[in-house]
Structures are given as structure tokens and as C-alpha cells.
Design an enzyme around this catalytic site. Structure first.
Site, PDB file in Angstrom:
ATOM      1  CE1 TYR A 222      79.555  10.646  18.260  1.00 57.65           C
ATOM      2  CE2 TYR A 222      80.503  11.570  16.084  1.00 57.65           C
ATOM      3  CZ  TYR A 222      80.147  10.309  17.117  1.00 57.65           C
ATOM      4  OH  TYR A 222      80.652   9.031  16.767  1.00 57.65           O
ATOM      5  CG  ASN A 224      83.795   9.914  18.335  1.00 51.85           C
ATOM      6  OD1 ASN A 224      84.362   9.919  19.413  1.00 51.85           O
ATOM      7  ND2 ASN A 224      83.453   8.559  17.897  1.00 51.85           N
ATOM      8  CE1 TYR A 225      82.940  13.581  13.029  1.00 51.47           C
ATOM      9  CE2 TYR A 225      80.696  14.339  13.332  1.00 51.47           C
ATOM     10  CZ  TYR A 225      81.602  13.497  12.715  1.00 51.47           C
ATOM     11  OH  TYR A 225      81.226  12.767  11.670  1.00 51.47           O
TER      12      TYR A 225
END
Length: 280
Positions: A222, A224-225
């Protein structure tokens, strides 16, 4: 109101609890359904420090319908009407961020409003259901060998997200993903370097332990991480593809083409930003 961002879709009014719904004894919970209703978002958060799991929920509809759905599909949680609270979407964003519903929306813009801490996290996508036997192995590894401040979250996918083709917008993790699995460790400024290393080494080993149960070829993540262990400041398309295809799959090359057109000199950048193709 409708807001669409990096894989998160929210619409209308939300019903959530001001505190987590319930703490569940995992011994008595034999399965987890992640596709109960398109209007329901519910995620389990496993915490090594407290040796428990907490469920967070958000429902886009009436509380009575929510309670009926939960009693039918997850009666183990024991949700009642009194556990639910009606609020606007922006108020639910405050609650999920750890703020009180009484605080103004501007608190979400205050970077000093939350306690300062450090963390390192990794993410995976689960495409095939994990059997009860293997789930027990994962939880045994998590609870018995974890650093004191380790967490693991299962964030369900499906619903509207699965209806959008993976090539339609940059975010590609759509149909075929059961849930995103986040695992991370936290520490504060007073933690010694020895303990910081202990935390991060545990995370590295736990991430390796999850390999048989998550997506492969590529092992997706992901965006966003940000996962800097995959590489940073890549000088070539081939190098950047090592992490770029994990975040964006087949969309990565198209994003590089756009970047080359609008920012060929790579003025806007960060350690894992989309690179332009080198000029000929």
C-alpha cells in the site's frame, strides 16, 4: 458528501462508536467475514501490548440496520444500538484520528495535536483466505514474539472498490484482494537504540513469516505506508520498478510516462516518488 482518495471511499452519514466496539477473545472467533455489506467498514486491530484484538467500525446507514447486520453476521461482537453514534463524515474522521467529536474539524490540520512517537510499518495484500490453522500460527508469532508495541490491522477491501477496474486510476488494488494487512511497531523518543533495533528486527522477521499467506509476483504493498526498505532515490526505471510495481502494479509505467511529460526534470520528488524516463 462523497470523497474518494487513495483507496478509501466514504459517503453520507456514518455510525461509529466513540470507543472501540468490543474486545474479543480470539479463541472463540473461528472466522472473519470481510464482505458483510457494502456500507460497512470494520477492521480488527491486534495489539501485542494488551494481548487482544479491537474492532473499529464505520457504517454508511442507519444504526438499526447496522445492529441487525452485525447480529446476523458477527454476533460474537455483541453490538447493540447503544454502542452506535450518529455523526457527520467529518466527525467520524476526527474519531478515527483519535480526537473527540466535540473538537472542531480544524484539529485535523494541527500537526502538534497528537502525541509524538516513532513507528515503522509494512503492508501486504491477502488474496486467498488464511486457514484457521495458519491464522493461529500467525497470531502465535505475533503475540508471543512481538515487540511490546506491535500492531497488526486487517483492512477489508471489496464493495465499491472492486467495481473500479485497476487500470482506471493509479490505485490498482481492486477486485481479488480480500484485505490489506498492515503490521508495524511503535516507540517513543526515550527508547534506546538497542530496543529500536529489536523492534525493527522483529518487524522484518514477522514480515518474512507472512510471505506464504500474501500476494506474490509481485508482493504488493500500500503506497500510503511508504516501505523504504524496497529502495529509495532510484536512478533508473528498472530500479524504481522494484518498488513501483508493488505499489502501482501495471499502472506504474503509465505513471512514469505522465511524470516524464509534466515534470521531466523531477523537480517534485521524494525518496520513492515516481521518476521520469531519462532524456534521450
Amino acid at each position: 458528501m462523497r470523497i474518494r482518495g487513495g483507496g478509501h471511499d466514504f459517503e453520507g452519514l456514518s455510525y461509529v462508536s466513540q470507543v472501540p466496539f468490543v474486545i474479543v477473545d480470539m479463541i472463540n472467533l473461528r472466522s472473519i467475514s470481510v464482505d458483510i455489506d457494502n456500507d460497512l467498514f470494520i477492521r480488527p486491530l491486534f495489539r501485542s501490548r494488551f494481548n487482544d484484538v479491537i474492532y473499529f467500525g464505520l457504517f454508511l446507514g442507519g444504526a438499526d440496520r447496522l445492529v441487525s447486520l452485525m447480529q446476523e453476521n458477527l454476533p460474537e461482537l455483541g453490538l447493540t444500538r447503544e454502542d452506535c453514534m450518529e455523526m457527520s463524515w467529518i466527525d467520524s474522521a476526527k474519531v478515527f484520528s483519535g480526537f473527540s467529536i466535540d473538537q472542531p474539524p480544524s484539529v485535523l490540520l494541527n500537526r502538534s495535536a497528537t502525541p509524538k512517537f516513532y513507528f515503522k510499518g509494512k503492508s501486504d495484500y491477502v488474496k486467498v483466505p488464511i486457514s484457521e490453522k495458519h491464522l493461529e500460527r500467525i497470531l502465535n508469532k505475533f503475540y508471543k514474539g512481538a515487540a511490546m508495541t506491535s500492531v497488526m490491522e486487517l483492512m477489508p477491501y471489496g464493495g465499491r472498490m472492486s467495481e473500479i477496474p485497476e487500470w482506471k486510476i493509479p490505485f490498482p488494488h481492486r477486485a481479488g484482494n480480500l484485505y490489506m494487512l498492515y503490521h508495524g511497531v511503535f516507540w517513543d523518543a526515550d527508547t534506546t537504540q538497542v530496543n529500536v533495533s529489536r523492534h525493527t528486527n522483529w518487524l522484518k522477521n514477522f514480515h518474512k513469516h507472512l510471505s506464504p499467506y500474501v500476494s506474490k509476483s509481485p508482493r504488493t504493498a500500500y503506497v500510503n505506508y511508504i516501505y523504504l526498505d524496497l529502495g529509495v532515490e532510484s536512478k533508473s526505471y528498472a530500479q524504481a520498478s522494484i518498488w513501483g510495481t508493488k505499489y502501482f502494479k501495471n499502472n506504474f509505467r503509465r505513471l512514469v510516462q505522465v511524470k516524464t511529460k509534466v515534470d521531466p526534470d523531477n523537480f517534485f520528488n521524494h525518496p520513492q516518488s515516481i521518476p521520469p524516463f531519462p532524456s534521450s
